[in-house]
Design a protein around this motif. Sequence first.
Motif, mmCIF file in Angstrom:
data_model
loop_
_atom_site.group_PDB
_atom_site.id
_atom_site.type_symbol
_atom_site.label_atom_id
_atom_site.label_comp_id
_atom_site.label_asym_id
_atom_site.label_seq_id
_atom_site.Cartn_x
_atom_site.Cartn_y
_atom_site.Cartn_z
ATOM 1 N N ARG A 62 -25.044 51.806 45.106
ATOM 2 C CA ARG A 62 -25.922 50.893 45.408
ATOM 3 C C ARG A 62 -26.967 51.290 46.045
ATOM 4 O O ARG A 62 -28.118 50.547 46.004
ATOM 5 C CB ARG A 62 -25.208 50.276 46.930
ATOM 6 N N HIS A 63 -27.311 52.611 46.211
ATOM 7 C CA HIS A 63 -28.419 52.972 46.751
ATOM 8 C C HIS A 63 -29.430 53.884 45.766
ATOM 9 O O HIS A 63 -30.364 54.107 46.051
ATOM 10 C CB HIS A 63 -28.354 53.814 48.185
ATOM 11 N N SER A 64 -28.826 54.253 44.714
ATOM 12 C CA SER A 64 -29.498 55.031 43.910
ATOM 13 C C SER A 64 -29.382 54.335 42.520
ATOM 14 O O SER A 64 -30.446 54.248 41.775
ATOM 15 C CB SER A 64 -28.847 56.326 43.638
ATOM 16 N N ILE A 70 -30.499 51.641 36.580
ATOM 17 C CA ILE A 70 -30.289 50.195 35.911
ATOM 18 C C ILE A 70 -31.876 49.713 35.756
ATOM 19 O O ILE A 70 -32.110 49.221 34.420
ATOM 20 C CB ILE A 70 -29.644 49.398 36.633
ATOM 21 N N PRO A 71 -32.652 49.575 36.551
ATOM 22 C CA PRO A 71 -34.032 48.856 36.305
ATOM 23 C C PRO A 71 -34.931 49.847 35.237
ATOM 24 O O PRO A 71 -35.517 49.112 34.332
ATOM 25 C CB PRO A 71 -34.831 49.014 37.557
ATOM 26 N N GLU A 155 -24.866 43.798 29.266
ATOM 27 C CA GLU A 155 -23.342 44.621 29.213
ATOM 28 C C GLU A 155 -23.708 46.082 29.276
ATOM 29 O O GLU A 155 -22.874 46.860 29.595
ATOM 30 C CB GLU A 155 -22.948 44.158 27.730
ATOM 31 N N GLY A 156 -24.817 46.537 28.526
ATOM 32 C CA GLY A 156 -25.074 47.954 28.612
ATOM 33 C C GLY A 156 -25.212 48.311 30.082
ATOM 34 O O GLY A 156 -24.584 49.641 30.275
ATOM 35 N N ALA A 197 -24.165 45.351 41.236
ATOM 36 C CA ALA A 197 -25.363 46.523 41.073
ATOM 37 C C ALA A 197 -26.037 46.352 39.923
ATOM 38 O O ALA A 197 -27.142 46.469 39.933
ATOM 39 C CB ALA A 197 -24.426 47.800 41.037
ATOM 40 N N ALA A 198 -25.356 45.991 38.801
ATOM 41 C CA ALA A 198 -26.071 45.853 37.297
ATOM 42 C C ALA A 198 -26.965 44.757 37.592
ATOM 43 O O ALA A 198 -28.127 44.789 37.056
ATOM 44 C CB ALA A 198 -25.075 45.512 36.234
ATOM 45 N N ARG A 199 -26.594 43.558 38.130
ATOM 46 C CA ARG A 199 -27.595 42.472 38.112
ATOM 47 C C ARG A 199 -28.547 42.799 39.051
ATOM 48 O O ARG A 199 -29.872 42.186 38.594
ATOM 49 C CB ARG A 199 -26.589 41.046 38.824
ATOM 50 N N GLU A 200 -28.455 43.192 40.404
ATOM 51 C CA GLU A 200 -29.535 43.761 41.007
ATOM 52 C C GLU A 200 -30.364 44.590 40.392
ATOM 53 O O GLU A 200 -31.833 44.296 40.675
ATOM 54 C CB GLU A 200 -28.787 44.380 42.372
ATOM 55 N N GLY A 201 -30.007 45.398 39.838
ATOM 56 C CA GLY A 201 -31.002 46.452 39.292
ATOM 57 C C GLY A 201 -31.812 45.782 38.050
ATOM 58 O O GLY A 201 -32.953 46.221 37.865
ATOM 59 N N LEU A 202 -31.068 44.993 37.382
ATOM 60 C CA LEU A 202 -31.853 44.428 36.282
ATOM 61 C C LEU A 202 -32.971 43.463 36.761
ATOM 62 O O LEU A 202 -33.838 43.060 36.063
ATOM 63 C CB LEU A 202 -30.970 43.574 35.108
ATOM 64 N N ALA A 203 -32.576 42.857 38.011
ATOM 65 C CA ALA A 203 -33.912 42.025 38.757
ATOM 66 C C ALA A 203 -35.088 42.590 39.145
ATOM 67 O O ALA A 203 -35.790 41.932 39.462
ATOM 68 C CB ALA A 203 -32.889 40.826 39.420
ATOM 69 N N ARG A 204 -34.973 43.787 39.619
ATOM 70 C CA ARG A 204 -35.860 44.749 40.286
ATOM 71 C C ARG A 204 -37.348 44.712 39.544
ATOM 72 O O ARG A 204 -37.205 44.907 38.257
ATOM 73 C CB ARG A 204 -35.354 46.072 40.664
#
Length: 233
Positions: A62-64, A70-71, A155-156, A197-204
Amino acid sequence: MAIRTDPGLTDPGLARRRLWQLVSPTLPVGTYSYSGGMEWAIEAGWLADEAAVADWMQGQIRHSLSRIDIPLLARLHRAWLEDDDEAVERFSAWLGASRETRELRAEDRHLGQALARLLSELDLNEADRWQGHPDATWATLFALALARWSIPVEEGAEAILWSWCENQVAAAIKLVPLGQTAGQRLLHRLASTIGGAAREGLARDDAAIGGTAPGVAIASALHETQYSRLFRS
């Protein structure tokens, strides 16, 4: 700018199987050699049971990982698709600079270079120059494989998080120690964290990239000089 993938990989089933190969525990890159600071944390008594290991891993996701890895994976993927070598170099260096200890930087560089050697053997010639590249990272070469093998970045992103979880759980099974069933309970629990977590990272956006896990940094730094250990520093 032109977007490039391998025109021969139009079968989505083949792309999915290529992704399975990338995250297989049999991939000969040496991920099993590293604990990411977990070995010292267990020696220090921070992680004494299954629940503590779950908290340790979820905190990092969540924090790293969701805020950095991911972004930057998404940006590296886009850069490879657009044949933007300067962007690949920039984002790879950014990811390396985000590692807070010598051990974590060395781990990412060694794994990235190992994946580059493997991808070169699998006819991805663009990986050749990354075999000894000082800014090679795991995500850099993982993103290259996603781009050229027509694997969706969504997916990746989930797959790279799952692979990290598997390696951490494998380390915990040896070190705590935990039983194999406890390891599977951990993976079952963490699976519900990965998607968000993946969705959050991709949206940053760029300004929101960044995060820290101070306990992991402390554990990793102290692991570098830990007297007796199973895992590489």
